[in-house]
Write a protein that holds these residues in place. Structure first.
Motif, PDB file in Angstrom:
ATOM      1  N   GLY A   4       0.819  -1.218   0.000  1.00 38.43           N
ATOM      2  CA  GLY A   4       0.000   0.000   0.000  1.00 38.43           C
ATOM      3  C   GLY A   4       0.848   1.261   0.000  1.00 38.43           C
ATOM      4  O   GLY A   4       0.589   2.198  -0.769  1.00 38.43           O
ATOM      5  N   ILE A   5       1.880   1.293   0.861  1.00 38.86           N
ATOM      6  CA  ILE A   5       2.759   2.473   0.920  1.00 38.86           C
ATOM      7  C   ILE A   5       3.430   2.696  -0.438  1.00 38.86           C
ATOM      8  O   ILE A   5       3.522   3.824  -0.928  1.00 38.86           O
ATOM      9  CB  ILE A   5       3.826   2.292   2.037  1.00 38.86           C
ATOM     10  CG1 ILE A   5       3.158   2.315   3.411  1.00 38.86           C
ATOM     11  CG2 ILE A   5       4.901   3.369   1.948  1.00 38.86           C
ATOM     12  CD1 ILE A   5       4.069   1.896   4.564  1.00 38.86           C
ATOM     13  N   ALA A   6       3.858   1.587  -1.054  1.00 36.55           N
ATOM     14  CA  ALA A   6       4.511   1.692  -2.370  1.00 36.55           C
ATOM     15  C   ALA A   6       3.533   2.246  -3.404  1.00 36.55           C
ATOM     16  O   ALA A   6       3.885   3.134  -4.193  1.00 36.55           O
ATOM     17  CB  ALA A   6       5.039   0.328  -2.795  1.00 36.55           C
ATOM     18  N   LEU A   7       2.305   1.742  -3.405  1.00 36.67           N
ATOM     19  CA  LEU A   7       1.315   2.200  -4.383  1.00 36.67           C
ATOM     20  C   LEU A   7       0.925   3.654  -4.133  1.00 36.67           C
ATOM     21  O   LEU A   7       0.757   4.442  -5.062  1.00 36.67           O
ATOM     22  CB  LEU A   7       0.071   1.291  -4.344  1.00 36.67           C
ATOM     23  CG  LEU A   7       0.271  -0.129  -4.903  1.00 36.67           C
ATOM     24  CD1 LEU A   7      -0.948  -1.006  -4.614  1.00 36.67           C
ATOM     25  CD2 LEU A   7       0.554  -0.101  -6.407  1.00 36.67           C
ATOM     26  N   GLU A   8       0.805   4.034  -2.866  1.00 25.03           N
ATOM     27  CA  GLU A   8       0.511   5.441  -2.551  1.00 25.03           C
ATOM     28  C   GLU A   8       1.636   6.350  -3.056  1.00 25.03           C
ATOM     29  O   GLU A   8       1.380   7.461  -3.531  1.00 25.03           O
ATOM     30  CB  GLU A   8       0.309   5.623  -1.046  1.00 25.03           C
ATOM     31  CG  GLU A   8      -0.979   4.987  -0.536  1.00 25.03           C
ATOM     32  CD  GLU A   8      -1.382   5.497   0.844  1.00 25.03           C
ATOM     33  OE1 GLU A   8      -1.615   6.707   0.998  1.00 25.03           O
ATOM     34  OE2 GLU A   8      -1.449   4.656   1.775  1.00 25.03           O
ATOM     35  N   GLY A   9       2.861   5.839  -2.948  1.00 27.44           N
ATOM     36  CA  GLY A   9       4.026   6.589  -3.454  1.00 27.44           C
ATOM     37  C   GLY A   9       3.941   6.802  -4.963  1.00 27.44           C
ATOM     38  O   GLY A   9       4.564   7.718  -5.511  1.00 27.44           O
ATOM     39  N   LEU A  10       3.179   5.952  -5.640  1.00 29.27           N
ATOM     40  CA  LEU A  10       2.985   6.093  -7.088  1.00 29.27           C
ATOM     41  C   LEU A  10       1.669   6.832  -7.383  1.00 29.27           C
ATOM     42  O   LEU A  10       1.122   6.743  -8.479  1.00 29.27           O
ATOM     43  CB  LEU A  10       2.974   4.710  -7.748  1.00 29.27           C
ATOM     44  CG  LEU A  10       4.264   3.891  -7.597  1.00 29.27           C
ATOM     45  CD1 LEU A  10       4.061   2.449  -8.036  1.00 29.27           C
ATOM     46  CD2 LEU A  10       5.406   4.542  -8.386  1.00 29.27           C
ATOM     47  N   ASN A  11       1.174   7.538  -6.354  1.00 29.37           N
ATOM     48  CA  ASN A  11      -0.042   8.363  -6.474  1.00 29.37           C
ATOM     49  C   ASN A  11      -1.330   7.599  -6.734  1.00 29.37           C
ATOM     50  O   ASN A  11      -2.254   8.112  -7.357  1.00 29.37           O
ATOM     51  CB  ASN A  11       0.141   9.445  -7.554  1.00 29.37           C
ATOM     52  CG  ASN A  11       1.242  10.396  -7.171  1.00 29.37           C
ATOM     53  OD1 ASN A  11       1.302  10.843  -6.024  1.00 29.37           O
ATOM     54  ND2 ASN A  11       2.138  10.662  -8.111  1.00 29.37           N
ATOM     55  N   LYS A  12      -1.372   6.353  -6.273  1.00 28.37           N
ATOM     56  CA  LYS A  12      -2.627   5.595  -6.314  1.00 28.37           C
ATOM     57  C   LYS A  12      -3.383   5.880  -5.021  1.00 28.37           C
ATOM     58  O   LYS A  12      -2.772   6.069  -3.966  1.00 28.37           O
ATOM     59  CB  LYS A  12      -2.367   4.089  -6.397  1.00 28.37           C
ATOM     60  CG  LYS A  12      -1.213   3.665  -7.285  1.00 28.37           C
ATOM     61  CD  LYS A  12      -1.537   3.827  -8.741  1.00 28.37           C
ATOM     62  CE  LYS A  12      -0.373   3.311  -9.588  1.00 28.37           C
ATOM     63  NZ  LYS A  12      -0.564   3.657 -11.015  1.00 28.37           N
ATOM     64  N   LYS A  13      -4.675   5.853  -5.108  1.00 27.62           N
ATOM     65  CA  LYS A  13      -5.504   5.993  -3.912  1.00 27.62           C
ATOM     66  C   LYS A  13      -5.740   4.594  -3.334  1.00 27.62           C
ATOM     67  O   LYS A  13      -6.280   3.717  -4.022  1.00 27.62           O
ATOM     68  CB  LYS A  13      -6.842   6.656  -4.293  1.00 27.62           C
ATOM     69  CG  LYS A  13      -7.600   7.184  -3.096  1.00 27.62           C
ATOM     70  CD  LYS A  13      -8.916   7.813  -3.490  1.00 27.62           C
ATOM     71  CE  LYS A  13      -9.840   7.778  -2.282  1.00 27.62           C
ATOM     72  NZ  LYS A  13     -11.243   7.735  -2.664  1.00 27.62           N
ATOM     73  N   ILE A  14      -5.303   4.396  -2.108  1.00 27.67           N
ATOM     74  CA  ILE A  14      -5.336   3.052  -1.523  1.00 27.67           C
ATOM     75  C   ILE A  14      -6.159   3.040  -0.252  1.00 27.67           C
ATOM     76  O   ILE A  14      -6.033   3.945   0.576  1.00 27.67           O
ATOM     77  CB  ILE A  14      -3.894   2.584  -1.194  1.00 27.67           C
ATOM     78  CG1 ILE A  14      -3.021   2.579  -2.460  1.00 27.67           C
ATOM     79  CG2 ILE A  14      -3.895   1.207  -0.520  1.00 27.67           C
ATOM     80  CD1 ILE A  14      -3.479   1.624  -3.541  1.00 27.67           C
ATOM     81  N   CYS A  15      -7.016   2.035  -0.088  1.00 26.01           N
ATOM     82  CA  CYS A  15      -7.624   1.824   1.230  1.00 26.01           C
ATOM     83  C   CYS A  15      -7.300   0.418   1.704  1.00 26.01           C
ATOM     84  O   CYS A  15      -7.081  -0.492   0.909  1.00 26.01           O
ATOM     85  CB  CYS A  15      -9.122   2.109   1.237  1.00 26.01           C
ATOM     86  SG  CYS A  15     -10.000   1.604  -0.232  1.00 26.01           S
ATOM     87  N   TYR A  16      -7.200   0.288   3.034  1.00 23.50           N
ATOM     88  CA  TYR A  16      -6.679  -0.929   3.674  1.00 23.50           C
ATOM     89  C   TYR A  16      -7.772  -1.524   4.554  1.00 23.50           C
ATOM     90  O   TYR A  16      -8.350  -0.818   5.376  1.00 23.50           O
ATOM     91  CB  TYR A  16      -5.489  -0.578   4.574  1.00 23.50           C
ATOM     92  CG  TYR A  16      -4.344   0.148   3.904  1.00 23.50           C
ATOM     93  CD1 TYR A  16      -4.424   1.526   3.660  1.00 23.50           C
ATOM     94  CD2 TYR A  16      -3.190  -0.516   3.539  1.00 23.50           C
ATOM     95  CE1 TYR A  16      -3.373   2.211   3.049  1.00 23.50           C
ATOM     96  CE2 TYR A  16      -2.125   0.159   2.932  1.00 23.50           C
ATOM     97  CZ  TYR A  16      -2.230   1.520   2.690  1.00 23.50           C
ATOM     98  OH  TYR A  16      -1.196   2.184   2.091  1.00 23.50           O
ATOM     99  N   TYR A  17      -8.017  -2.833   4.420  1.00 17.89           N
ATOM    100  CA  TYR A  17      -9.062  -3.477   5.222  1.00 17.89           C
ATOM    101  C   TYR A  17      -8.549  -4.741   5.900  1.00 17.89           C
ATOM    102  O   TYR A  17      -7.877  -5.571   5.279  1.00 17.89           O
ATOM    103  CB  TYR A  17     -10.268  -3.837   4.345  1.00 17.89           C
ATOM    104  CG  TYR A  17     -10.948  -2.617   3.795  1.00 17.89           C
ATOM    105  CD1 TYR A  17     -11.816  -1.869   4.588  1.00 17.89           C
ATOM    106  CD2 TYR A  17     -10.687  -2.196   2.497  1.00 17.89           C
ATOM    107  CE1 TYR A  17     -12.409  -0.726   4.093  1.00 17.89           C
ATOM    108  CE2 TYR A  17     -11.282  -1.045   1.991  1.00 17.89           C
ATOM    109  CZ  TYR A  17     -12.141  -0.312   2.794  1.00 17.89           C
ATOM    110  OH  TYR A  17     -12.720   0.831   2.298  1.00 17.89           O
ATOM    111  N   ASN A  18      -8.894  -4.858   7.158  1.00 17.81           N
ATOM    112  CA  ASN A  18      -8.682  -6.115   7.870  1.00 17.81           C
ATOM    113  C   ASN A  18      -9.769  -6.238   8.933  1.00 17.81           C
ATOM    114  O   ASN A  18      -9.988  -5.306   9.699  1.00 17.81           O
ATOM    115  CB  ASN A  18      -7.297  -6.191   8.528  1.00 17.81           C
ATOM    116  CG  ASN A  18      -7.093  -7.537   9.187  1.00 17.81           C
ATOM    117  OD1 ASN A  18      -7.602  -7.795  10.265  1.00 17.81           O
ATOM    118  ND2 ASN A  18      -6.365  -8.422   8.514  1.00 17.81           N
ATOM    119  N   PRO A  19     -10.427  -7.409   9.001  1.00 19.11           N
ATOM    120  CA  PRO A  19     -11.587  -7.556   9.881  1.00 19.11           C
ATOM    121  C   PRO A  19     -11.238  -7.872  11.332  1.00 19.11           C
ATOM    122  O   PRO A  19     -12.125  -7.893  12.179  1.00 19.11           O
ATOM    123  CB  PRO A  19     -12.327  -8.744   9.260  1.00 19.11           C
ATOM    124  CG  PRO A  19     -11.243  -9.574   8.652  1.00 19.11           C
ATOM    125  CD  PRO A  19     -10.179  -8.624   8.209  1.00 19.11           C
ATOM    126  N   GLY A  20      -9.968  -8.145  11.632  1.00 11.77           N
ATOM    127  CA  GLY A  20      -9.649  -8.687  12.957  1.00 11.77           C
ATOM    128  C   GLY A  20      -9.140  -7.655  13.945  1.00 11.77           C
ATOM    129  O   GLY A  20      -8.943  -6.489  13.629  1.00 11.77           O
TER     130      GLY A  20
END
Lengths: 331, 331
Positions: B42-58
């Motif tokens: 995610g950090i890498a993709l954000e660095g490439l100006n992608k909009k990222i959201c992160y999900y984990n249910p636990g």
């Protein structure tokens, strides 16, 4: 590695090529690095048809007895007749191998000194000191490469043991990029890292487990949980059947508790003789605390001895740590 | 890596280059590998100006809360409106991320499935499964390399955590030459491995330490020291203030005792409900033992639940292990 180091290794490799026999020596209170490094170099030299003898003056820890070649190690030096070449491994001073060894013993010999301790006094006729190496085992790895020795599983098991014991499984601050690179090369020989890690870090004797139980039962917290103290009496050792060496590392159970800054382990090693180990986590200078009792060490790990009953020692240590914590907090 | 794998990574890297946003999803009971891998990518993709959201249910384990980017993880999926690209990380099935997720949720989406579990069912529209990787973090490392992302300390801390948690600090049998090679590259960013190792493996809460004390106090040996059993009652949990999750790993204190072949940990998780963990060292099939009580697992690690009092459960387990040890010995 820089040019100077490369030159030293290259000359050392050439030197070792010319010898026909050598005695390998390592330090008292032997550990995985000194024994693993010695055996790795010795096995490699034997493979090149050199006659090698291995010496270590200490009691070998049980968990190193699996190392290939370990049975060849002698504890007593021969009365006379010693090879012309002596190779000291992982010894900051020659006397670390055998006290009272110098200077007659070394006279007229070629003394090769391979070590990673920054305090090494350069006692050899050939000295290779690399304080940047996490373990002397890393230096032996490079030396064997320079000598053109092909890496075998036996050699790799010894060097891997040297590196993981001195780096705490790649978790201490001495661990470098090179430590991981070398581990990758060693693993290529197919060594069984599960088994070696089990032997070195997981397996415990029943006495050791019982001693841990006693230590945790005797654990006390002070100063709002910022000080943790463990006491082990003669009865604790007797009831568990554990000798003093099995208490190594127990102080970390105190240090590793959340919020703890100062930790101490007090061991009654003889009547009215208390051995104390201090640890701190982030700011307390336990070297200063230990020096108040005639001991010393480092800022985060130190020790001292106290003559007195366990009750007296306990009170003195708790007071001293309390004071140190309070003074530190005020500043 | 073989040609096919290289092709998959290369196509995946190209695909990720074209997207403008993505949702990253990882599995329930989150661990260092799934969280570290997700955050690194995610950090890498954000660095490439992608909009990222992160999900984990636990519930995130406390010791993972230091990971860079961890605060961005949401536990609840948005009611609707989800990006076109979903990236599942370290999930053998899509339902591992959110139960009842499929198939409507995934319909019409690009589903990228990156995982190292051999059991992965290939639920994605793009699947990259590498069962030879010790951790999914190793796969993310290679993917970022292919994408031309420069390694930062934040990314490295996440990947290093992924690898050392899934390899048990390079001590499990899944550890490969590649694990060490990647660790060497990650360390070059200057990450603080002492601190990370402390957080992940050394630090314990007081409740955890007190629970260990109870466990060792309740430790029993049977069958000439070849069987070790630990019992933890409701009172033990209540007196120490520890919840059940803090008993993880305690069974190893029984298993790691010299001469022990069979180990069991019995926990009273509710009145008349006993959860049992089995471990063996070299030959005993504890999967078979667990299956006698309706449980299962692997040959060297298994578990079951028993309805009854602790006294009853204890007797049943000791008898079953005794029998299994005796039958095994006779053959």
């Amino acid at each position: 590695m820089d040019k100077t180091t490369n030159k030293v290794i290259s000359e050392l490799a050439k030197k070792l090529d010319t010898i026909s026999e050598a005695a390998l020596l390592t330090h008292i209170s032997p550990d995985g690095d000194c024994i693993g490094s010695m055996l790795a170099l010795g096995i490699a030299l034997e493979g090149l048809n050199k006659k090698i003898c291995y010496y270590n003056p200490g009691f070998l820890p049980v968990n190193l007895k699996f190392l290939p070649g370990v049975d060849k190690i002698c504890s007593v030096l021969p009365p006379e007749e010693f090879p012309e070449t002596l190779i000291f491994i992982d010894c900051a001073e020659a006397e670390r191998a055998y006290s009272g060894l110098c200077p007659e013993f070394l006279q007229g010999k070629t003394v090769i000194n391979i070590d990673h301790h920054i305090s090494n006094n350069g006692f050899g006729t050939v000295n290779w000191i690399d304080a940047g190496a996490a373990a002397t085992g890393e230096m032996i790895f490079h030396l064997l490469g320079e000598m053109g020795v092909s890496m075998t599983k036996e050699i790799a098991e010894n060097l891997y043991t040297a590196i993981i014991t001195d780096t705490g499984r790649f978790s201490y601050s001495n661990t470098t990029v090179e430590s991981f690179r070398i581990a990758a090369e060693l693993l290529k020989t197919g060594l069984d890292l599960v088994q070696i890690n089990n032997i070195l870090f997981e397996q415990k004797s029943l006495a050791q487990t019982r001693l841990l139980q006693k230590a945790l039962t005797n654990l006390e917290l002070h100063q709002q949980g910022t000080m943790a103290v463990i006491v082990l009496t003669r009865e604790d050792f007797e009831e568990t059947g554990a000798d003093e060496s099995l208490s190594e590392g127990l102080v970390n159970y105190a240090r590793n508790i959340e919020k703890v800054e100062a930790a101490a382990l007090l061991k009654e090693i003889a009547p009215d003789e208390i051995k104390v180990s201090f640890r701190s986590n982030t700011w307390l200078d336990v070297n200063q605390v230990a020096s108040r009792f005639g001991g010393g060490g480092h800022r985060r790990a130190s020790g001292c001895s106290i003559n007195g009953t366990m009750g007296q020692a306990r009170q003195m240590i708790v007071s001293a740590l309390e004071e140190a914590l309070n003074v530190g907090r005020d500043h």
